[in-house]
Scaffold this motif. Structure first.
Motif, short mmCIF file in Angstrom:
data_model
loop_
_atom_site.label_atom_id
_atom_site.label_comp_id
_atom_site.label_asym_id
_atom_site.label_seq_id
_atom_site.Cartn_x
_atom_site.Cartn_y
_atom_site.Cartn_z
N GLU A 33 0.86 -1.19 0.00
CA GLU A 33 0.00 0.00 0.00
C GLU A 33 0.89 1.24 0.00
OE1 GLU A 33 -3.23 1.13 -0.14
OE2 GLU A 33 -2.24 3.08 0.15
N SER A 43 -11.81 3.62 0.62
CA SER A 43 -12.42 2.63 1.51
C SER A 43 -12.90 3.19 2.85
CB SER A 43 -11.45 1.48 1.75
OG SER A 43 -11.30 0.77 0.54
N ASN A 46 -16.58 6.83 2.55
CA ASN A 46 -17.84 6.41 1.91
C ASN A 46 -18.96 6.45 2.93
OD1 ASN A 46 -17.61 3.97 3.44
ND2 ASN A 46 -16.09 3.30 1.95
N VAL A 49 -22.34 1.84 3.94
CA VAL A 49 -23.60 1.08 3.84
C VAL A 49 -23.32 -0.33 3.30
CG1 VAL A 49 -25.85 0.95 2.68
CG2 VAL A 49 -25.02 3.13 3.57
N VAL A 172 3.96 0.72 -5.85
CA VAL A 172 4.40 -0.05 -7.02
C VAL A 172 4.70 0.94 -8.14
CG1 VAL A 172 3.66 -1.68 -8.80
CG2 VAL A 172 3.15 -2.13 -6.39
N MET A 351 -13.87 -0.22 -9.21
CA MET A 351 -14.46 -0.79 -7.99
C MET A 351 -15.14 0.31 -7.19
SD MET A 351 -13.73 -3.94 -8.39
CE MET A 351 -14.14 -4.69 -6.83
N GLY A 355 -18.60 -1.37 -3.83
CA GLY A 355 -17.33 -2.07 -3.60
C GLY A 355 -17.10 -2.47 -2.16
N THR A 357 -19.32 -3.32 0.01
CA THR A 357 -20.19 -4.47 0.30
C THR A 357 -19.70 -5.71 -0.43
OG1 THR A 357 -22.00 -2.88 0.31
CG2 THR A 357 -22.59 -5.22 0.24
C1 LIG Z 1 -18.62 8.87 -1.71
C2 LIG Z 1 -18.60 7.38 -1.76
C3 LIG Z 1 -19.58 6.64 -1.08
C4 LIG Z 1 -19.58 5.24 -1.13
N1 LIG Z 1 -20.49 4.54 -0.40
C5 LIG Z 1 -20.46 3.18 -0.40
C6 LIG Z 1 -21.35 2.44 0.42
O1 LIG Z 1 -22.10 2.99 1.21
N2 LIG Z 1 -21.34 1.08 0.32
C7 LIG Z 1 -20.50 0.43 -0.53
O2 LIG Z 1 -20.58 -0.80 -0.60
N3 LIG Z 1 -19.61 1.11 -1.28
C8 LIG Z 1 -19.55 2.46 -1.21
N4 LIG Z 1 -18.64 3.17 -1.94
C9 LIG Z 1 -17.68 2.42 -2.74
C10 LIG Z 1 -16.54 1.84 -1.90
O3 LIG Z 1 -16.06 2.76 -0.97
C11 LIG Z 1 -15.43 1.40 -2.85
O4 LIG Z 1 -16.00 0.58 -3.85
C12 LIG Z 1 -14.33 0.63 -2.15
O5 LIG Z 1 -13.86 1.32 -1.04
C13 LIG Z 1 -13.21 0.38 -3.11
O6 LIG Z 1 -12.17 -0.20 -2.43
P1 LIG Z 1 -10.75 -0.39 -3.09
O7 LIG Z 1 -9.94 -1.19 -2.15
O8 LIG Z 1 -10.91 -0.87 -4.48
O9 LIG Z 1 -10.20 1.09 -3.29
P2 LIG Z 1 -9.27 2.07 -2.34
O10 LIG Z 1 -9.85 2.16 -1.01
O11 LIG Z 1 -9.11 3.26 -3.16
O12 LIG Z 1 -7.95 1.24 -2.24
C14 LIG Z 1 -6.98 1.20 -3.25
C15 LIG Z 1 -5.64 1.37 -2.60
O13 LIG Z 1 -4.64 1.15 -3.57
C16 LIG Z 1 -3.54 1.99 -3.23
N5 LIG Z 1 -2.68 2.14 -4.41
C17 LIG Z 1 -3.00 2.73 -5.59
N6 LIG Z 1 -1.94 2.69 -6.43
C18 LIG Z 1 -0.94 2.05 -5.77
C19 LIG Z 1 0.40 1.72 -6.12
N7 LIG Z 1 0.92 2.02 -7.31
N8 LIG Z 1 1.15 1.08 -5.19
C20 LIG Z 1 0.64 0.76 -3.97
N9 LIG Z 1 -0.62 1.07 -3.59
C21 LIG Z 1 -1.40 1.70 -4.48
C22 LIG Z 1 -4.23 3.28 -2.82
O14 LIG Z 1 -3.39 4.10 -2.04
C23 LIG Z 1 -5.44 2.77 -2.06
O15 LIG Z 1 -5.24 2.72 -0.67
C24 LIG Z 1 -18.60 4.57 -1.90
C25 LIG Z 1 -17.62 5.32 -2.56
C26 LIG Z 1 -17.60 6.71 -2.48
C27 LIG Z 1 -16.53 7.48 -3.16
#
Ligand SMILES: Cc1cc2nc3c(=O)[nH]c(=O)nc-3n(C[C@H](O)[C@H](O)[C@H](O)COP(=O)(O)OP(=O)(O)OC[C@H]3O[C@@H](n4cnc5c(N)ncnc54)[C@H](O)[C@@H]3O)c2cc1C
Length: 558
Positions: A33, A43, A46, A49, A172, A351, A355, A357
């Motif tokens: 990370e 993550s 949001n 929910v 990365v 995602m 995402g 959920t």
């Molecule tokens: C306003 C809002 C409200 C939402 N509400 C909901 C909800 O109520 N319920 C629900 O189910 N979903 C909800 N979502 C969606 C949900 O939050 C996301 O789908 C989910 O958090 C995605 O998780 P992730 O791990 O893919 O992304 P992230 O949390 O973005 O994690 C990706 C990680 O990768 C790391 N990264 C990126 N590039 C690199 C690299 N080159 N090297 C190392 N690390 C790297 C980043 O730093 C980051 O920490 C909401 C989203 C938003 C924006």
């Protein structure tokens, strides 16, 4: 150089949930990370929910993983003491015009397998949420809220306990295929004081959230472009938070941009109002040009007329990793796929919600069955750890039930005539012409059957319909004509029409060539194994095919 079996890029909820799952089965799992702490990006920015799955198109990954993830998230939270409340939610129609949309939302939810949906009237809304104004509402019992931050940390904690190594402040910066592996270049440490390291991994999982497109591009895959769409929140704190009891949503944006500004009673007793939805420049642009409180108050008043600007204060914002460009509409599905050029890499792109959920979903596959005759059938469900799609002509349609539309099967009919009686002595064993040069079939041949007749055929013709065995059958004269090349003595009177079969071809009518059997695990749902295009020599190949599939099943079941 460190060696890893699996290297996960991204310590958000998706990466951490994957780390927890894969470290259950494999050793040498690394998660890297770039930020100092896990879950600092989308993550924990949001609504928290635990969604039900009502919003998304049938058979989409969003629908499937959300419905499954909803159940698994509750189970996980209960087992690992992650704070949550299973509250249910209301989707409220503000006026009579919106009620039709509420009905179609209910239908979509039911199609997706969401249970317990029911419509209520204004009086019932008042009983549940006395301050909400609406003419009707959809009750969604499976929705609830979770502590997103604690969820991320619980997944990470279990992954670590199972032996996974989690490294923060590790970005990365390069990915290069190296033989069967991928060489991952990392920048570790703070910007001023960093060092470069390399890990060689057998499998790389790209769970980089907003940056998943850029990580894929490090491997030369430029299939995706992520557009950050900001969701901003206000919060109601103190006694006025009693205006809302649980979760109250408007109808979603008709163009799919978001679920609409809603009210979320948080685990700590405040009410979140939001998120809004606006395309912004920059993947770290959380604050520039934030909306005014007055804008939130204005849109919140539709369902909650009592709200005043003074009840609200600005809260955090998050960025959705959208795949839909600003000038387009519609819901685009999550992408979970192996890289076509570097299949040791798995990308998770776009995602966005749901995402949080959906992150834990995907251990089992729920198979809906219709059992019995058409007039007298019943529905049943079996949950399977591994599903094998050996559906022949229908294997493409079965794969599509899982959202995999990689294949299209074209039925190609093979028709036979038969020589019975004494004239069957014209042939002793098996006699073939040279195969069709364009790969369509082995050519009309002679097969002395086990019961002493001779089959002449099969012909090869693309037909409409996967049960079209008889429509427009060839005339006996056509068989006699082509059979005469190798067997000049044959006469039309020696032949009678026999049965026909349908080849499940993967080659479209206007193409040529031999396409191989497809025997593969589904890239998005790897517990599913597809056997597609199992045409000739399928009958011969089966014992070996069965061994091949048994190996794949062992991969799935461990
Ligand atoms: C306003 C809002 C409200 C939402 N509400 C909901 C909800 O109520 N319920 C629900 O189910 N979903 C909800 N979502 C969606 C949900 O939050 C996301 O789908 C989910 O958090 C995605 O998780 P992730 O791990 O893919 O992304 P992230 O949390 O973005 O994690 C990706 C990680 O990768 C790391 N990264 C990126 N590039 C690199 C690299 N080159 N090297 C190392 N690390 C790297 C980043 O730093 C980051 O920490 C909401 C989203 C938003 C924006």
């Amino acid at each position: 150089m460190d060696q890893a079996n699996i290297l996960i890029i991204g310590g958000g909820v998706v990466g951490c949930a994957i780390a927890r799952n894969v470290s259950e089965r494999w050793q040498d799992v690394f998660l890297v990370e770039q930020f100092p702490k896990l879950g600092m990006a989308t993550s924990t920015r949001n609504s928290g929910v635990n969604h039900s799955g009502i919003y998304y198109p049938k058979n989409s990954l969003k629908a499937r993983h959300c419905v499954e993830g909803n159940r698994l998230t509750y189970e996980f939270c209960a087992k690992h003491k992650v704070p949550f409340r299973h509250t249910g939610k209301l989707v409220v129609a503000a006026d009579a015009h919106e009620e039709a949309e509420l009905l179609s939302l209910k239908k979509r939810g039911e199609d997706n397998g969401v249970e317990g949906l029911r419509l209520i009237d204004a009086a019932e809304i008042r009983k549940q949420e006395p301050h909400i104004r609406g003419t009707a509402a959809l009750v969604v019992p499976s929705a609830g809220i979770v502590s997103a931050e604690e969820l991320v940390h619980a997944y990470a904690r279990i992954a670590t306990n199972q032996g996974a190594s989690i490294v923060t402040r590790a970005e990365v910066v390069s990915l290069a295929p190296s033989g069967k592996n991928i060489r991952v270049g990392l920048r570790i440490g703070d910007e001023e004081d960093s060092q470069e390291e390399t890990i060689e991994a057998k499998c790389v999982i790209n769970a980089a959230g907003l940056y998943a497109d850029e990580v894929a591009a490090l491997l030369g895959n430029r299939s995706w472009h992520i557009y950050p769409v900001r969701g901003e929140y206000c919060e109601i704190r103190g006694p006025r938070a009693s205006l809302i009891n649980n979760l109250v949503y408007p109808l979603p944006h008709s163009h799919g941009l978001s679920l609409g500004v809603h009210f979320t009673k948080t685990l700590w007793g405040t009410v979140l109002v939001g998120p809004t939805a606006r395309y912004v420049e920059g993947k770290d642009n959380y604050e520039k040009g934030r909306l005014a409180i007055a804008d939130f108050a204005h849109s919140a008043k539709t369902l909650l007329p009592e709200i005043a600007e003074s009840d609200l204060q600005l809260s955090y914002s998050g960025l959705r990793p959208k795949l839909v460009p600003p000038d387009h509409k519609g819901i685009v599905d999550l992408v979970i796929t192996r890289d076509p050029a570097v299949p040791q890499a798995i990308h998770l792109v776009g995602m966005e919600s749901p995402g949080l959920t959906a992150a834990p979903s995907g251990k089992n596959i729920r198979v809906g069955l219709r059992i019995g005759d058409e007039e007298d059938s019943q529905e049943e469900t079996i949950e399977a750890k591994c599903v094998i799609n050996a559906a022949g002509l229908y294997a493409d349609e079965v794969a599509a039930l899982l959202g995999n539309r990689s294949w299209h099967i074209y039925p190609v009919r093979g028709e036979y005539c038969e020589i019975r009686g004494p004239r069957a002595s014209l042939i002793n064993n098996l006699v073939y012409p040279l195969p069709h040069s364009h790969g369509l079939s082995l050519g009309v041949h002679f097969t002395k059957t086990l019961w002493g007749t001779v089959l002449v055929g099969p012909t090869a013709r693309y037909v409409e319909g996967k049960d079209n065995y008889e429509k427009g059958r060839l005339a006996i004269a056509d068989f006699a004509h082509s059979a005469k090349t190798l067997l000049p003595e044959i006469a039309e009177s020696d032949l009678q029409l026999s049965y026909s079969g349908l080849r499940p071809k993967l080659v479209p009518p206007d193409h040529k060539g031999i396409v191989d059997f497809v025997i593969t695990r589904d890239p998005a749902v790897p517990q599913a194994i597809h056997l597609v295009g199992m045409e000739s020599p399928g009958l011969t190949a089966v014992p070996s095919v069965a061994q091949h599939v048994t190996h794949l099943v062992a991969e799935v079941l461990g």
